[in-house]
Design an enzyme around this catalytic site. Structure first.
Site, mmCIF file in Angstrom:
data_model
loop_
_atom_site.group_PDB
_atom_site.id
_atom_site.type_symbol
_atom_site.label_atom_id
_atom_site.label_comp_id
_atom_site.label_asym_id
_atom_site.label_seq_id
_atom_site.Cartn_x
_atom_site.Cartn_y
_atom_site.Cartn_z
ATOM 1 N N LYS A 82 0.864 -1.181 0.000
ATOM 2 C CA LYS A 82 0.000 0.000 0.000
ATOM 3 C C LYS A 82 0.900 1.230 0.000
ATOM 4 O O LYS A 82 1.928 1.244 0.699
ATOM 5 C CB LYS A 82 -0.875 -0.047 1.255
ATOM 6 C CG LYS A 82 -1.940 1.011 1.364
ATOM 7 C CD LYS A 82 -2.751 0.769 2.648
ATOM 8 C CE LYS A 82 -3.926 1.708 2.778
ATOM 9 N NZ LYS A 82 -4.750 1.391 3.987
ATOM 10 N N SER A 158 -9.449 0.766 2.928
ATOM 11 C CA SER A 158 -8.655 1.602 2.060
ATOM 12 C C SER A 158 -7.498 0.859 1.394
ATOM 13 O O SER A 158 -6.870 1.414 0.491
ATOM 14 C CB SER A 158 -8.082 2.790 2.841
ATOM 15 O OG SER A 158 -7.211 2.347 3.870
ATOM 16 N N SER A 182 -9.463 -1.414 7.170
ATOM 17 C CA SER A 182 -8.910 -1.217 5.830
ATOM 18 C C SER A 182 -8.142 -2.400 5.270
ATOM 19 O O SER A 182 -7.829 -2.414 4.075
ATOM 20 C CB SER A 182 -8.021 0.027 5.810
ATOM 21 O OG SER A 182 -8.811 1.188 5.876
#
Lengths: 459, 78
Positions: A82, A158, A182
């Site tokens: 990420k 996310s 997330s």
């Protein structure tokens, strides 16, 4: 919907091939790059390919093997992060334009460094909601990440790029962060394994923060065996043995966690509990207020973190993030303190529940991934935003800091997932239950096609 | 758990903010000024919406009485 194909290999299997000299690390890495370049045009999960550095590290792995040195347990295995993990030489953007002029990271985040030392190769940075503030990976700057199992649907967020790249079979494992869900939400919607370790267990050095009181980082993978191995390396504490699953007391969370879920998800939860041989249901008190507390703490801490930049460069933020951060920055102290006091109270209630069971089972989301053109879900009969509400079952657990393993259910059609929730530091029990569900065929990850394992590039 | 507790306040995430709770919306411009934040006009509707959303959660939380010896979890250990 795209027809899924059987996964060809996971990270450990791939590493075994490379360590045995049956494949070269360079061929695997270059093959993975080519695969992403071709197929990620459909999913938009990758924001940057770290091509030159990845190939250079793969060459090092191949040289180590040729020289008879131990290349590590994840030798030559490509992975993605990420875009809030520092990777040496790269700018960490946290999915925002706001940080793009920052200098490149001088060193890897600690967990990235540990994986690199184990032979794994950072290959890509992955899409996310800006500053990790959202559950949908709809990013104004980088675009929306699409669900590989149906590109018309959200991947969740996310850490949506992290989940989608595993679900697409482009990477065998990835790293994400989880503040309110997330890792768990996109894992569920994309049908991959994910782990939110116990709060405070993983080093956060080199990870761009969001909410200091809740932030955790963890892995996502296509097999539970890989998830466990990567987790052990990230934590620098491998799980050498798991408890016998029959000794693990399992209960299902009722009340809040039994409401609003789809019929199919209810049936899958029934099947899981029946297989595990437990019928106990535990209802946590005041879950709505626990979720509210997590929401408020996130808004306040996230807003405070960004306040200096919001004063000067507000219009550079993603509109979907900007208003939330501004509102959070203005939250009264009385509310913020009350939320932290409630957290203390709720901790005691959750620990009382964990005296009755070792692992609590709950849904991760209310149902399958929402459509991108209709990004909403139904909660208590009302249509609400998916971006803000996909985490109604994950946020209350985030407040507790407990470890949670996100397990993808073996269902027909779009993926669904469950949370396996344990006491602090009890990740081994979660893995014991997860492995049982995987071996019983009740949970599985089915990547579209394991492009990284394709044998079209000879050594 | 009562249904009143289960329902999220003011349907969080809804695009509409108007309704019976409008009178609870805090004075956003004043609050922003106190922390040195200038909210561009184009952003104000979204900030108002999110402020109202947070106020709904704050009201929900504020409706729960905690014992005086329940300390904030700043040094939280799970």
């Amino acid at each position: 919907m795209t027809e899924p194909r059987s996964p060809l290999a996971g990270a450990l299997a791939l590493a075994a091939e490379i360590r045995a000299g049956r494949r070269s690390a360079v061929s695997v890495v270059t093959g993975a790059i080519a695969d992403i370049e071709v197929r990620d045009t459909r999913f938009n999960s990758v924001t940057r390919i770290l091509g030159a550095a990845a190939v250079a590290q793969a060459e090092e792995v191949d040289r180590a093997i040729a020289a008879g040195r131990d290349p590590g347990p994840l030798a030559g295995v490509p992975f993605g992060v990420k875009d809030l993990f520092d990777v040496q030489g790269e700018v960490t953007t946290a999915g925002s334009l706001v940080l793009r002029d920052n200098p490149p990271a001088a060193r890897d985040a600690t967990v990235v460094a540990r994986l690199r030392a184990a032979g794994a190769v950072p290959l890509a940075t992955l899409n996310m909601d800006e500053f990790a503030y959202g559950f949908s990976t709809e990013n104004t700057h980088n675009g929306t990440t699409r669900n590989p199992h149906d590109p018309e649907r959200l991947a969740g967020g996310s850490s949506g790029g992290s989940a989608a790249s595993v679900a697409a079979g482009m990477l065998p494992f990835t790293l994400g962060s989880d503040t309110n869900g997330s890792i768990r939400v996109p894992s569920s919607l994309c049908g991959v394994w994910g782990l939110k370790p116990t709060y405070g267990q993983m080093p956060l050095q080199g990870v761009y923060p969001f909410v200091a009181s809740l932030d955790v980082v963890g892995p996502m993978a296509s097999t539970v065996e890989d998830l466990q191995a990567v987790y052990g390396i990230m934590a620098d504490a491998p799980l050498v043995s798991l408890p016998v699953v029959e000794d693990v007391r399992v209960a299902r969370l009722g009340g809040w966690f039994a409401s609003n879920i789809s019929t199919e998800l209810t049936a899958a939860l029934d099947a899981v509990m029946t297989h595990l041989g437990h019928d106990r249901v535990i209802e946590l008190p005041e879950v709505a207020r626990a979720r509210a507390s997590a929401f408020l703490i996130s808004a306040a801490e996230g807003g405070n973190l960004h306040l200096p930049r919001l004063r000067r460069r507000a219009m550079q933020y993603d509109p979907a993030t900007r208003g939330r951060l501004m509102a959070g920055a203005m939250l009264p102290a009385a509310t913020f303190v009350q939320a932290h006091r409630f957290r203390r109270w709720f901790r005691a209630q959750v620990h009382a529940a964990l005296a009755q069971a070792d692992v609590l089972v709950a849904p991760t989301t209310v149902g399958i991934a929402p459509r991108i053109d209709q990004p909403s879900i139904i909660v208590d009969g009302k249509t609400v935003s998916a971006r803000a509400n996909l985490g109604i079952f994950t946020q209350p657990i985030s407040l507790t800091g407990l470890p949670v393993l996100a397990a993808p259910l073996a269902v027909e059609g779009m993926p669904l997932g469950i949370q396996l929730i344990g006491a602090p530091g009890s990740e081994a029990r979660l893995f014991a239950v997860a492995r049982e569900l995987e071996s019983a065929g009740l949970a599985r990850c089915t990547p579209l096609a394991a492009g990284f394992a394709a044998k079209d590039s000879p050594c | 758990m009562s249904s009143a507790e289960r329902v999220s306040p003011s349907t969080p995430g809804n695009s509409g903010v108007a309704g019976d709770d409008d009178h609870k919306v805090p004075p956003v411009a004043e609050m922003a000024r106190l922390i040195g934040l200038s909210i561009p006009a184009a952003c104000m509707p979204d900030v108002l919406k999110n402020t109202a959303l947070l106020q709904g959660y704050a009201d929900l939380l504020g409706g729960f009485a905690l014992p005086d010896d329940c300390e904030p979890a700043y040094e939280y250990e799970p």
